[in-house]
Design a protein around this motif. Structure first.
Motif, mmCIF file in Angstrom:
data_model
loop_
_atom_site.group_PDB
_atom_site.id
_atom_site.type_symbol
_atom_site.label_atom_id
_atom_site.label_comp_id
_atom_site.label_asym_id
_atom_site.label_seq_id
_atom_site.Cartn_x
_atom_site.Cartn_y
_atom_site.Cartn_z
ATOM 1 N N SER A 120 2.796 9.171 5.054
ATOM 2 C CA SER A 120 4.000 8.981 4.498
ATOM 3 C C SER A 120 4.506 7.626 3.881
ATOM 4 O O SER A 120 3.731 6.830 3.874
ATOM 5 C CB SER A 120 4.980 9.244 5.712
ATOM 6 O OG SER A 120 4.949 8.156 6.416
ATOM 7 N N LEU A 121 5.583 7.580 3.148
ATOM 8 C CA LEU A 121 6.211 6.544 2.386
ATOM 9 C C LEU A 121 7.330 6.043 2.839
ATOM 10 O O LEU A 121 7.863 5.352 2.429
ATOM 11 C CB LEU A 121 6.433 6.872 0.871
ATOM 12 C CG LEU A 121 4.936 7.418 0.392
ATOM 13 C CD1 LEU A 121 5.259 8.195 -1.142
ATOM 14 C CD2 LEU A 121 4.448 5.800 -0.098
ATOM 15 N N ASP A 122 7.923 6.571 4.311
ATOM 16 C CA ASP A 122 8.974 5.924 4.661
ATOM 17 C C ASP A 122 8.994 4.706 5.363
ATOM 18 O O ASP A 122 9.685 3.843 5.360
ATOM 19 C CB ASP A 122 9.559 6.785 5.784
ATOM 20 C CG ASP A 122 8.527 7.300 6.551
ATOM 21 O OD1 ASP A 122 7.523 7.126 6.657
ATOM 22 O OD2 ASP A 122 9.137 7.826 8.007
ATOM 23 N N LYS A 123 7.563 4.308 5.680
ATOM 24 C CA LYS A 123 7.368 3.098 6.024
ATOM 25 C C LYS A 123 6.008 2.537 5.437
ATOM 26 O O LYS A 123 5.036 3.600 5.298
ATOM 27 C CB LYS A 123 6.884 2.791 7.591
ATOM 28 C CG LYS A 123 8.080 3.402 8.653
ATOM 29 C CD LYS A 123 7.492 3.019 10.015
ATOM 30 C CE LYS A 123 8.945 3.161 10.746
ATOM 31 N NZ LYS A 123 8.391 3.187 12.265
ATOM 32 N N ILE A 124 5.555 1.652 4.970
ATOM 33 C CA ILE A 124 4.630 1.040 4.005
ATOM 34 C C ILE A 124 3.971 -0.427 4.549
ATOM 35 O O ILE A 124 4.866 -1.037 5.428
ATOM 36 C CB ILE A 124 5.086 0.745 2.652
ATOM 37 C CG1 ILE A 124 5.962 0.004 2.459
ATOM 38 C CG2 ILE A 124 5.120 2.151 1.944
ATOM 39 C CD1 ILE A 124 6.493 -0.394 0.961
ATOM 40 N N HIS A 125 2.851 -0.516 4.562
ATOM 41 C CA HIS A 125 2.340 -1.608 4.863
ATOM 42 C C HIS A 125 2.060 -2.626 3.693
ATOM 43 O O HIS A 125 1.879 -2.280 2.635
ATOM 44 C CB HIS A 125 0.847 -1.521 5.388
ATOM 45 C CG HIS A 125 0.853 -1.095 6.820
ATOM 46 N ND1 HIS A 125 0.943 0.317 7.506
ATOM 47 C CD2 HIS A 125 0.543 -1.883 8.092
ATOM 48 C CE1 HIS A 125 0.938 0.179 8.623
ATOM 49 N NE2 HIS A 125 0.593 -1.098 9.221
ATOM 50 N N ILE A 136 0.928 -1.214 -0.055
ATOM 51 C CA ILE A 136 0.111 -0.060 -0.059
ATOM 52 C C ILE A 136 0.941 1.260 -0.012
ATOM 53 O O ILE A 136 1.824 1.675 0.752
ATOM 54 C CB ILE A 136 -0.760 -0.106 1.130
ATOM 55 C CG1 ILE A 136 -1.745 -1.188 1.501
ATOM 56 C CG2 ILE A 136 -1.984 0.987 1.107
ATOM 57 C CD1 ILE A 136 -2.565 -1.722 0.433
ATOM 58 N N LEU A 137 0.625 1.929 -0.922
ATOM 59 C CA LEU A 137 1.632 3.367 -1.155
ATOM 60 C C LEU A 137 0.827 4.592 -1.096
ATOM 61 O O LEU A 137 0.094 4.983 -1.959
ATOM 62 C CB LEU A 137 2.104 3.162 -2.634
ATOM 63 C CG LEU A 137 2.884 1.861 -2.781
ATOM 64 C CD1 LEU A 137 3.546 1.773 -4.288
ATOM 65 C CD2 LEU A 137 4.371 2.016 -1.807
ATOM 66 N N GLY A 138 0.947 5.329 0.188
ATOM 67 C CA GLY A 138 0.498 6.704 0.152
ATOM 68 C C GLY A 138 -0.960 6.469 0.295
ATOM 69 O O GLY A 138 -1.606 5.798 0.825
ATOM 70 N N ALA A 150 7.821 12.726 -0.136
ATOM 71 C CA ALA A 150 6.989 13.409 0.459
ATOM 72 C C ALA A 150 5.739 12.451 0.975
ATOM 73 O O ALA A 150 5.263 11.983 -0.297
ATOM 74 C CB ALA A 150 6.479 14.771 -0.136
ATOM 75 N N ALA A 151 4.961 12.768 1.784
ATOM 76 C CA ALA A 151 3.735 11.920 1.855
ATOM 77 C C ALA A 151 2.750 12.752 0.738
ATOM 78 O O ALA A 151 2.856 13.653 0.435
ATOM 79 C CB ALA A 151 2.972 12.486 3.478
ATOM 80 N N ARG A 152 1.881 11.754 0.374
ATOM 81 C CA ARG A 152 1.014 12.023 -0.741
ATOM 82 C C ARG A 152 0.031 11.238 -1.070
ATOM 83 O O ARG A 152 -0.433 10.190 -0.565
ATOM 84 C CB ARG A 152 1.973 11.963 -2.084
ATOM 85 C CG ARG A 152 2.262 10.865 -2.564
ATOM 86 C CD ARG A 152 3.432 10.709 -3.620
ATOM 87 N NE ARG A 152 4.690 11.496 -3.047
ATOM 88 C CZ ARG A 152 5.618 12.023 -4.041
ATOM 89 N NH1 ARG A 152 5.312 12.158 -5.099
ATOM 90 N NH2 ARG A 152 6.575 12.575 -3.255
ATOM 91 N N ARG A 153 -1.282 12.032 -1.371
ATOM 92 C CA ARG A 153 -2.505 11.038 -2.159
ATOM 93 C C ARG A 153 -2.769 11.616 -3.536
ATOM 94 O O ARG A 153 -2.227 12.639 -3.968
ATOM 95 C CB ARG A 153 -3.811 11.590 -1.360
ATOM 96 C CG ARG A 153 -4.037 12.864 -0.957
ATOM 97 C CD ARG A 153 -5.223 12.878 -0.125
ATOM 98 N NE ARG A 153 -5.889 14.338 -0.196
ATOM 99 C CZ ARG A 153 -5.676 15.233 0.618
ATOM 100 N NH1 ARG A 153 -4.835 15.045 1.602
ATOM 101 N NH2 ARG A 153 -6.275 16.351 0.570
ATOM 102 N N CYS A 154 -3.390 10.845 -4.195
ATOM 103 C CA CYS A 154 -4.033 11.327 -5.355
ATOM 104 C C CYS A 154 -2.907 11.424 -6.585
ATOM 105 O O CYS A 154 -2.847 12.122 -7.298
ATOM 106 C CB CYS A 154 -4.701 12.469 -5.399
ATOM 107 S SG CYS A 154 -6.020 12.821 -4.177
ATOM 108 N N HIS A 155 -1.794 10.521 -6.174
ATOM 109 C CA HIS A 155 -0.693 10.139 -6.993
ATOM 110 C C HIS A 155 -0.932 9.289 -8.071
ATOM 111 O O HIS A 155 -1.839 8.376 -8.141
ATOM 112 C CB HIS A 155 0.566 9.990 -6.216
ATOM 113 C CG HIS A 155 0.351 8.731 -5.335
ATOM 114 N ND1 HIS A 155 -0.274 9.012 -4.061
ATOM 115 C CD2 HIS A 155 0.858 7.630 -5.060
ATOM 116 C CE1 HIS A 155 -0.385 7.847 -3.418
ATOM 117 N NE2 HIS A 155 0.550 7.010 -3.982
#
Length: 396
Positions: A239-244, A228-230, A268-273
């Protein structure tokens, strides 16, 4: 910043002219808006749409634009949504609005889209008003026969949601997250495409070990785990430094610490990417962090979990856009929101090679550059000229 038609960009510096630059690694090339087949239109500016790609075409479905003039005015009876399917042919560089039969979905913003053989699979999404006209059906469009059908399934369907993410693994469709417009979700569902049966997966985790509720995230997979990304909510971005990651074998969520670029820099943390995947490399592009629109491009390796910031900036920082990658490794980015204050959208289409193109792809691009009339020749003549069946299919 926007590039002129046909101009390649590396960071902020233009390099060279002409479509031949499209074979250079990690440079965005803006593709001119060119209608095909005697048509006069190209896709209007939009956001919230989705796209997929094969060797021959980019398929763009749905979208939203509140600007009455840009969205087609009185000619668009679905204003401010776009109830339409577009095809961009890579060989001819032209757009075609596909005339399809059957029932086209009406949930046309923030749906999920996947390509399975010749079939486009569309799930969820929302109509107008957002959050009050959500969907939870799977619609299928066969791009060869240009016909829509409802994919009838057994089992309990997911809630009516939008902004979820989905992927296909070993013949099953996996759907994670999304929102009803009021409640954000961490639900994970699986649809067996052969048995046509929905199952809600119940991971073996405490609630505190689950990923946070979210929408407008992206997902990737390596066959064993779904990453799961962002994503985020209307008031935050993750954020994207840790991902599930969801482990399909153990039916459990895992938290993975990623490695920074140059020892200290994370995306950087993000959504809608947007997010595309080539084997074990995942590419994250653009998005919104709650304050500014992002224009960076990052690569995450799913074996080492190392982030690498690519040496390129999007010509138009954008979010709520769509992106897809061809089997050959060329990424196409279309549309999205480019100005928050003016709520302005774009209809621009860019491409960028994410891997070094093969000799076949480089030769094919050069051939099309010098012989643009190939698409007008009959198949028998193309075969006589020495083109393979696979290349001829790209022209049609």
């Amino acid at each position: 910043m926007s590039a002129d038609d046909g101009e390649a960009w590396d960071g902020n510096r233009p390099r060279g002219k002409g479509s031949g630059d499209g074979g250079v690694l990690n440079r965005f090339v803006r593709l001119p808006p060119k209608p095909g087949g005697g048509g006069l239109r190209v896709p209007p500016a939009r956001s919230g749409h989705r796209c997929v790609a094969n060797n021959s075409n980019l398929y763009v479905f749905g979208g939203y634009n509140p600007n009455y003039k840009e969205s087609g005015g009185p000619e668009n009876e679905d204003y401010p949504l776009f109830r339409e399917l577009w095809r961009y042919n890579f060989a001819t560089g032209t757009w075609h609005q596909m005339g399809t039969e059957g029932y086209i979905p009406r949930e046309l913003a923030s749906m999920s889209l996947a390509l399975h053989g010749n079939n486009l699979l569309v799930f969820g999404g929302t109509g107008i008003p957002f959050g009050q006209c959500n969907g939870n059906d799977v619609h299928v469009c066969n791009v060869k026969y240009k016909r829509w059908a409802l994919f009838n399934c057994r089992g309990k369907k997911p809630n009516r949601i939008y902004g979820q993410a989905m992927t296909i693994i070993n013949g099953s469709l996996y759907v994670f997250g999304g929102t009803t417009g009021h409640i954000y979700s961490t639900d994970l569902h699986k649809l067996d495409l052969n048995a046509r049966e929905w199952t809600q997966l119940k991971p073996n985790n405490m609630h505190c070990d689950m990923p946070k509720e979210r929408y407008r995230h992206e997902i990737a997979h390596d066959g064993q785990r779904i990453y799961i990304l962002g994503g985020g909510t209307s008031w935050t971005a993750y954020s994207l430094d840790k991902i599930h990651a969801y482990n399909l074998e153990t039916n459990s969520w895992e938290e993975i610490a990623t490695k920074p670029h140059k020892k200290k820099e994370f995306p950087a943390a993000r959504r809608c990417h947007s997010c595309v995947q080539i084997k074990t490399d995942v590419f994250v592009c653009g998005g919104y962090n709650g304050e500014v629109i992002l224009g960076d491009v990052w690569k995450l390796n799913l074996q080492t979990f190392q982030w690498v910031k690519l040496p390129v900036i999007m010509p138009e920082p954008v979010y709520f856009h769509c992106a897809a990658v061809t089997p050959a490794g060329c990424m196409y980015v279309h549309g999205g929101v480019v100005d928050i204050l003016q709520n302005r959208r774009t209809g621009s289409l860019f491409k960028m090679w994410l891997v070094v193109p093969s000799l076949l792809e480089l030769s094919w691009e050069k051939l099309l550059e010098f012989y643009s009339h190939l698409a007008n020749l009959p198949r028998a003549q193309l075969l006589h000229l020495g083109l393979t069946e696979g290349l001829i299919d790209r022209l049609k």
